[in-house]
Write an enzyme that holds these catalytic residues in place. Structure first.
Site, mmCIF file in Angstrom:
data_model
loop_
_atom_site.group_PDB
_atom_site.id
_atom_site.type_symbol
_atom_site.label_atom_id
_atom_site.label_comp_id
_atom_site.label_asym_id
_atom_site.label_seq_id
_atom_site.Cartn_x
_atom_site.Cartn_y
_atom_site.Cartn_z
ATOM 1 N N LYS A 9 0.845 -1.210 0.000
ATOM 2 C CA LYS A 9 0.000 0.000 0.000
ATOM 3 C C LYS A 9 0.873 1.249 0.000
ATOM 4 C CE LYS A 9 -3.873 2.038 2.592
ATOM 5 N NZ LYS A 9 -4.788 1.833 3.747
ATOM 6 N N SER A 64 -9.470 1.990 2.427
ATOM 7 C CA SER A 64 -8.456 2.699 1.674
ATOM 8 C C SER A 64 -7.406 1.777 1.040
ATOM 9 C CB SER A 64 -7.752 3.689 2.597
ATOM 10 O OG SER A 64 -7.041 3.013 3.622
ATOM 11 N N SER A 72 -10.401 0.009 6.508
ATOM 12 C CA SER A 72 -9.598 0.029 5.283
ATOM 13 C C SER A 72 -9.011 -1.300 4.837
ATOM 14 C CB SER A 72 -8.474 1.059 5.432
ATOM 15 O OG SER A 72 -8.994 2.354 5.330
#
Lengths: 461, 461
Positions: free
Chosen positions: B80, B149, B173
């Site tokens: 990420k 996210s 997320s």
């Protein structure tokens, strides 16, 4: 040496309010000190004097209008160079980060600017606040270390270039240089000040303040916490918006922590004399000589330094491993050795160490049933000669390991060189510790030991 | 939709060991998937395919010699883009950090490389893992959100470009995109994985894993923790070096957390059917209908989302204030509004909120006396149409708020779109949660609801 009188901003705010002094004039005195002494003391890596002068003029106008942004509006502050600043590089005492300028303020620096404080410059740190000393010298004797790792903040306050400096401590990095440079050092409770934007991530590390007085330390800390809080998930330092009023403790523990055995005679003498003065003032002093709970704590504390070193080593595995990947030649041998120590540990070793730390913290916490605070030395001696080490952290490490708030007060000198008295409080009771230290400071005054041809001579002033 | 079969590395290691498959061939299949689907799915901000091929060849040689560096030697992983990598920029879904490349690995990425894993690329995140979505689409339907996210890590695993992706979760997320993309999501206990070098500092945030199977999630997490530990001061995820063996719980709580009331009928149906299957298998299911402790917890959980939002707002005051100083025009409105919310709070408000969180955590912890884990949905519905939001975090936030380990398992579909079942465990009992989830997965299999012209039709496969 007369009692050190660094440049307290907190003690000047009445004069700013009544117009007999101004933040601009205050800053000009700081700048004059920098011009006179910085070539020898080398407290700063970077300064922003012109921007500071403009900021001081703006602050002066606000005080003139009776509308300062806070009680530190206009205070000249130095920022240890592991804490990020939008307008200056953050170089961490390491060649790896030479010229590194991420362009954002840390949480604490942003809060200080919101409060109107003047960020006068970045102050020298040892390499990554850990090992190889920077260039700073002791303001009392340039052949001696200022202590570390918050070297520049301590030296800068010690000779009145700034009223306060931000520091960090994970072993002894605030209390030790405070002791050596004759300034006040405040290491808050764990999580007390938001470390966001600081290269300071270890589990017993905290951000704290080196200041010209107890009041300066408190004011800087509380103005930050009001705006930026403590570390995420922590309450942050809890207490009043102005320094806590002096509050004499009824009972204090004298802790012969590790280091007491190697403390020089003069240091033991001034501390014993301070205890005698407290006793005369009606404070009950307990110690291992008379109290089994204190004995129990003293038996545990020899674990503080070795456990701290192992815990810090494991917690440094990263980022040291990625620094070595980048360029090992730019790291000191000390840091490479620390990485090797970490690589010899397992995560289970680390879990064992932090569990043991928890046990010792719990034992210490139980002392709160008996005493309001503890007292000992901040260092076993005055600053040693030589700039290749930053001195012995054996006294200062105790509060780091225990996670409790500690203060070093510059209430004594040996042969005209400062040495600090350390006060240890209890977790999240930072305000009470300030109140007790303020009361004790009033009783102790300033103690001097000088050595003449006949041996020790003792004065109280 | 048949049961999703993302590309599990953990389930292939026997083949690497016996030579019937190799990490290089495995990687080639991932790369083929990237070439085929990345133009639509847009999971990555950056890839390093050539370096990955070289690394896969080296890994293949190690497996051939019977000397892999770990059980994830050769595993293709996405990271990420709020987690730093030495060889790729870290842009955080923000124009402010466009091209930002600090040049060091995060603690977790360094550990993965030590274990021989292949860092195939950086995966898309929403802006600062918080607000404005990135470009990623849902691998099951490009008109739908992948969730956020950790959007790119979920989507990349969902279509077999990678076996696992690192994610972070402070609200929903990890679990939400896992649910929407048909992958396994693991949000560890607080502090479970070292966040050093990640832009991920909030008090209920953790780093975690999106993976192609429970085994992939466990293996990635435990290989990191063995080498980099948890957050400083935390034990890190505790458990065996290979995935915990399936262990059927005797008692499970069905939690109708906030969100249950708005969950679509199909989602409620598959979860109720799953509970019926567990009951048939001999597991005792307790719920608020029959148990007053569960009722008590369910009465507290509506506070999770509003308290999370307030806590996150205060903890975002910094760095959002310094981002606004730098260039407000590069921040989304959502982040500027969050800063304004924070500026309307005091540190005392925050203290109140985190104390309340502690109380609710303690209440939840007491459930451990009664059940081995809790089960509910991961989201109220399948991924919604549209890329302008990342969906509703109402189910996933519970584990973030409580600080406990949670898993989302892709065990159901509604009209051929995936939806996850959520398992909530107890603090630092991550390994037990995996063991129970594995046993439950074996019982539930995969549940489908399809809607034809006559209404809902239900299949079990």
């Amino acid at each position: 040496m007369s009692r050190p009188l660094p440049r307290s901003f907190a003690m000047s705010i009445a004069n700013f309010a009544n117009g007999s002094d101004t933040p601009r004039a205050f800053l000009d005195r700081c700048v004059a000190e920098i011009e006179a002494r910085e070539p020898q003391v080398k407290a700063f890596t970077t300064t922003r004097l012109e921007a500071a002068q403009k900021a001081a003029d703006a602050s002066t106008k606000r005080w003139h209008k009776g509308a300062p942004l806070s009680y530190i509006d206009g205070m000249p502050i130095g920022v240890k160079d592991v804490i990020e600043t939008a307008d200056m590089p953050t170089q961490m005492g390491s060649e790896l980060y030479e010229g590194w300028a991420p362009g954002y303020d840390s949480a604490s620096v942003h809060a200080l600017r919101e409060a109107g404080a003047i960020i006068l410059g970045k102050t020298v740190t040892t390499e990554f606040a850990a090992t190889r000393p920077g260039s700073t010298t002791n303001p009392y004797d340039v052949s001696r270390t200022p202590g570390g790792s918050s070297s520049g903040s301590a030296a800068g306050v010690g000779c009145g270039m700034i009223s306060a400096g931000l520091g960090t401590q994970v072993v002894g990095s605030i209390l030790r240089p405070a002791s050596y440079c004759g300034v006040y050092g405040f290491k808050p409770s764990l999580g007390g000040i938001n470390r966001g934007g600081s290269h300071d991530y270890m589990s017993q590390s905290v951000q704290g303040v080196l200041g010209a007085s107890l009041a300066d330390c408190w004011q800087v800390a509380i103005e930050i916490v009001t705006r930026a809080g403590g570390d995420p998930g922590h309450a942050g330092i809890i207490g009043p918006p102005l320094p806590p009023e002096a509050d004499m403790p009824t009972t204090v523990a004298f802790l012969k922590t590790p280091g007491w055995d190697i403390a020089v005679d003069g240091a033991r003498k001034v501390l014993n004399d301070a205890l005698a003065l407290l006793s005369v003032a009606g404070v009950t002093i307990i110690s291992a000589d008379t109290d089994s709970d204190v004995t129990r704590i003293e038996k545990l504390l020899p674990e503080s330094l070795p456990l701290t070193r192992r815990i810090n080593a494991w917690e440094s595995r990263w980022p040291l491993n990625t620094y070595v990947d980048k360029d090992e030649s730019k790291l000191s041998n000390g840091l490479v050795e620390r990485l090797h120590e970490a690589e010899g540990m397992s995560v289970d070793d680390y879990r064992h160490d932090i569990l043991r730390r928890e046990e010792i913290r719990a034992a210490f916490a139980s002392l709160a049933n008996k005493v309001e605070c503890c007292i000992t030395l901040s260092a076993p001696d005055v600053a040693p000669v030589g700039l290749e080490t930053t001195g012995n952290p054996i006294f200062a490490v105790q509060g780091s390991f225990l996670g409790v708030p500690t203060l070093s007060l510059p209430l004594a000198s040996l042969n005209d060189l400062p040495i600090g008295f350390q006060f240890l409080g209890f977790l999240d009771e930072d305000a009470a510790l300030f109140a007790h230290a303020a009361a004790i400071e009033n009783v102790i005054g300033f103690l001097k030991v000088a050595r003449d041809e006949h041996g020790q001579r003792y004065e109280r002033s």
